[in-house]
Design an enzyme around this catalytic site. Sequence first.
Site, PDB file in Angstrom:
ATOM      1  N   ALA A  68     -23.318  -5.580 -19.446  1.00 20.59           N
ATOM      2  CA  ALA A  68     -24.529  -4.980 -20.004  1.00 20.59           C
ATOM      3  C   ALA A  68     -25.753  -5.328 -19.157  1.00 20.59           C
ATOM      4  O   ALA A  68     -26.619  -4.481 -18.915  1.00 20.59           O
ATOM      5  CB  ALA A  68     -24.722  -5.449 -21.446  1.00 20.59           C
ATOM      6  N   TYR A  70     -25.704  -6.116 -15.926  1.00 19.67           N
ATOM      7  CA  TYR A  70     -25.570  -5.385 -14.663  1.00 19.67           C
ATOM      8  C   TYR A  70     -26.000  -3.935 -14.849  1.00 19.67           C
ATOM      9  O   TYR A  70     -26.742  -3.381 -14.027  1.00 19.67           O
ATOM     10  CB  TYR A  70     -24.125  -5.437 -14.167  1.00 19.67           C
ATOM     11  CG  TYR A  70     -23.924  -4.670 -12.882  1.00 19.67           C
ATOM     12  CD1 TYR A  70     -23.634  -3.304 -12.902  1.00 19.67           C
ATOM     13  CD2 TYR A  70     -24.049  -5.292 -11.648  1.00 19.67           C
ATOM     14  CE1 TYR A  70     -23.474  -2.585 -11.734  1.00 19.67           C
ATOM     15  CE2 TYR A  70     -23.893  -4.580 -10.475  1.00 19.67           C
ATOM     16  CZ  TYR A  70     -23.600  -3.236 -10.528  1.00 19.67           C
ATOM     17  OH  TYR A  70     -23.446  -2.537  -9.370  1.00 19.67           O
ATOM     18  N   SER A 116     -15.659   5.527  -7.053  1.00 22.22           N
ATOM     19  CA  SER A 116     -15.969   4.866  -8.312  1.00 22.22           C
ATOM     20  C   SER A 116     -16.219   5.941  -9.365  1.00 22.22           C
ATOM     21  O   SER A 116     -16.018   7.126  -9.107  1.00 22.22           O
ATOM     22  CB  SER A 116     -17.187   3.966  -8.135  1.00 22.22           C
ATOM     23  OG  SER A 116     -17.474   3.264  -9.304  1.00 22.22           O
ATOM     24  N   LYS A 149     -10.045   3.230 -20.327  1.00 21.08           N
ATOM     25  CA  LYS A 149     -10.582   2.624 -19.103  1.00 21.08           C
ATOM     26  C   LYS A 149     -10.101   1.180 -19.060  1.00 21.08           C
ATOM     27  O   LYS A 149     -10.600   0.319 -19.777  1.00 21.08           O
ATOM     28  CB  LYS A 149     -12.105   2.687 -19.073  1.00 21.08           C
ATOM     29  CG  LYS A 149     -12.692   2.190 -17.757  1.00 21.08           C
ATOM     30  CD  LYS A 149     -14.209   2.298 -17.749  1.00 21.08           C
ATOM     31  CE  LYS A 149     -14.756   1.827 -16.408  1.00 21.08           C
ATOM     32  NZ  LYS A 149     -14.403   0.413 -16.126  1.00 21.08           N
ATOM     33  N   LYS A 327     -11.553  13.094 -17.512  1.00 19.71           N
ATOM     34  CA  LYS A 327     -11.473  13.867 -16.272  1.00 19.71           C
ATOM     35  C   LYS A 327     -11.235  15.331 -16.614  1.00 19.71           C
ATOM     36  O   LYS A 327     -10.343  15.646 -17.410  1.00 19.71           O
ATOM     37  CB  LYS A 327     -10.320  13.370 -15.395  1.00 19.71           C
ATOM     38  CG  LYS A 327     -10.402  11.898 -15.028  1.00 19.71           C
ATOM     39  CD  LYS A 327      -9.148  11.450 -14.292  1.00 19.71           C
ATOM     40  CE  LYS A 327      -9.166   9.960 -14.023  1.00 19.71           C
ATOM     41  NZ  LYS A 327      -7.918   9.489 -13.400  1.00 19.71           N
ATOM     42  N   LYS A 351     -18.313   4.135 -21.691  1.00 24.33           N
ATOM     43  CA  LYS A 351     -18.163   2.700 -21.928  1.00 24.33           C
ATOM     44  C   LYS A 351     -18.339   2.364 -23.406  1.00 24.33           C
ATOM     45  O   LYS A 351     -19.219   2.894 -24.079  1.00 24.33           O
ATOM     46  CB  LYS A 351     -19.179   1.912 -21.094  1.00 24.33           C
ATOM     47  CG  LYS A 351     -19.067   2.130 -19.593  1.00 24.33           C
ATOM     48  CD  LYS A 351     -17.800   1.514 -19.024  1.00 24.33           C
ATOM     49  CE  LYS A 351     -17.886   0.011 -18.984  1.00 24.33           C
ATOM     50  NZ  LYS A 351     -18.850  -0.493 -17.989  1.00 24.33           N
TER      51      LYS A 351
END
EC number: 6.5.1.2
Length: 799
Positions: A68, A70, A116, A149, A327, A351
């Site tokens: 969080a 970051y 990424s 994820k 995706k 997230k």
Amino acid sequence: MTEVKTGRVVDDAPVNDAPENNAAEATSPARHDAIPEEARQRAAQLRADLERHNRLYYELDTPEISDAEYDALYRELVGLETRWPALRDEASPTQRVGGEVLEGLEKQAHTLRMYSLDNAFSRDEWGAFIQRMYNALPDAPSAFWCDPKMDGLALEVIYENGVFTSALTRGNGEVGEVVTAAMRTVRNLPLALRGDDVPRRIEVRGEVVIAKADFEQLNARQSAAGGKLFANPRNAAAGSVRQLDTTVTAGRPLQFLAYGVGQVVLEGGTAPWTTHSGLMARLREWGFDTPPEGRLCASPDEVWAYYEALGARRESLAIEIDGVVAKLDDTEAQEALGFTARAPRWALALKFPAMQARTRLDDIRVQVGRTGVLTPVAILEPVRVGGVEVSRATLHNEDEIRAKGLMLGDMVLVQRAGDVIPEVVRPLVEERTGDERPFVFPENCPECDSPVVRPQGEVAHRCVNVMCPAVRRQSIIHFVSKAGLDVRGVGERWVQQLVDGGHVTSPVGLFLLTKLDLMRFERMGPTSAANFVTALDAARTGATLVRLICALGIRHVGEQTARTLAANFTDLDALREADAETLQQLPDIGPEVAGSIRSFFANEGNLELLERLRAIGLWPKRQDAPPASEGADAIVLPLQGLKVLFTGSLTRVGRTEAEDMARAAGANIASSVTKSLDLLVVGGKPGSKLEKARKLGIRVMEEADFFAMLASGVASVDASEAVAEETPPSQEAAGAEDAPSQGAAHVRTASDETGSASGDDSRGAAAENDPARPARGGAMSTAEGEDVPRGRAEQLKLF
């Protein structure tokens, strides 16, 4: 060369990884406001901080801040670069995938870049992503393939004719570490693919994870054996894969879960799938395990429902997850949308909110860092948060404690988001009993009892005693750490023991230790002592000016600023003589940074340290530079001010070392091929960057010629002048024939390959004749005005 988009032959359209060509971003209005100096400095600091935390997280597996925290830093930088686009440059963390590759394991370039993912944290952000997608491709299908994820180590496993041949970690996205032997021990990884329709060559991408239950058992075994306990499953997985001793890896409960592919070479025909869901089914048929709970969602709303449902039961899943990856299912639409500089435009990571738990705040202890900053640390009653026991959390500064209203003895809410260091979110005021006590920030240093000051405009308290034991200890530890001189084999605990015992009082003292000195310590035998001394001596004689500047720990001077200084001054003598005005003429150095540098060199204690470093021979000059002219602070370098990019597999040195050498010669390192690039240096199998450079008329130089130029100290390229010697057209055509366009994953048919196959990893004579390499007609070559010949190999881009 033709490309195949889900089976249909279309015109070649190599992936454009230049950020200015981002179709989705191009819809944003340009901003041309004057950039305030405060914004410029803040952006530079954010870039330095994010790069450092990237390295700690991705390369060293020792994160210092939560996800969080970051994300907050990252978003602040994105906001600044959006408000003032001129702040954005190719070296910004917002334009890259990741960080640099570690030493120790063999390095190898990925055939196709491992990108990424961009992140979203709310339904509004998910909706904004969908809107951008439809703005760029109005007829895009609505179905998405969704996976959990996973919180593990991303890597790529490669199969030739159905047989496992090699494995690479993601590394920085372009170059990874070879972990073939370690991955061969992973029990669920197929060593041979099932079925008769396997590709001639395929790169399968996925995540190495450790299940929660297996992680608990692993730590129990570690504890029983007196070994180090792992902080979380991700660290355990990453450390296990990077083991040089594969017997250790074999004893770890690793799993590989496949989620996509890179390059695919077929025997003939077109790709046997047109959707990502079809690809996942084919991977399972070939014998791969795939992420649990994967699902095809028919619409963006269904994706969000899947995200919420999975988040509600994430704790019950067998593996650690921190979100959902969505995706776009249709691979032709993926192809049409393409990529930004760092991520696909057709995929997004949604997230989850950070995991939380209740516990008691038992105490707040204050630690002193190498710059004298006092940092409060929350001492918590141990509690499990997301499968990890948490007993400490940073509180950053006094203002944070006050803003959150924390009191000693409070019940508090603690959260972590997949990393080591948690955060105290808030006190549970409703549970207070009246026994809680306010925390009073100390007026004196807890280490030396000197007065503590808080400079005006700063949030940090500082110990002003330059002889403070804590400051001295942390400064010496920093000097030899990876962020400093990077002395391999000299651990922090040993340095701390030497300093605390009074055996070493400055960084110089470490280099004066003898083998006999060290053997007096318990658990320091002859071999360990010899290795310790050898490592320090190697660092002393082999140090670069960049690393020494980093090691000095000058406030506000991170690695990027150190590179700038090392590229513009011959040694520390020249840097010491530079005034603030001279320093501020350099990139990314404003008044605050310049003032900090001047203050460092004005300190008598620092000057004494520098003279002692000079006396022991730790006094590097700028790499490959002749001595500066009398009275000159800065010098003219062979590649001064030129933008240089490396591509392909380098044979002399690794990519990082080559970039360091170019920087030392005055170059700025680019991350992609754009019109502003001055020079592209190519190794083996350079791929799409070479093709794009030729189309743009950018100068191209082979690896051997580039290093020969550096050795001579004379540049063979000038951005303002024409090429001195162009390659003869006949050689140029021969060198460009069948060069593969490798902007993203692609599929080729084996029958289309002629001459030296692009999939051949051989070196030596075979590499000399590799048609993917440029011709050797001279030091430099260019194809201005020429169209690169197309091969017949078919390509399919996949994530």
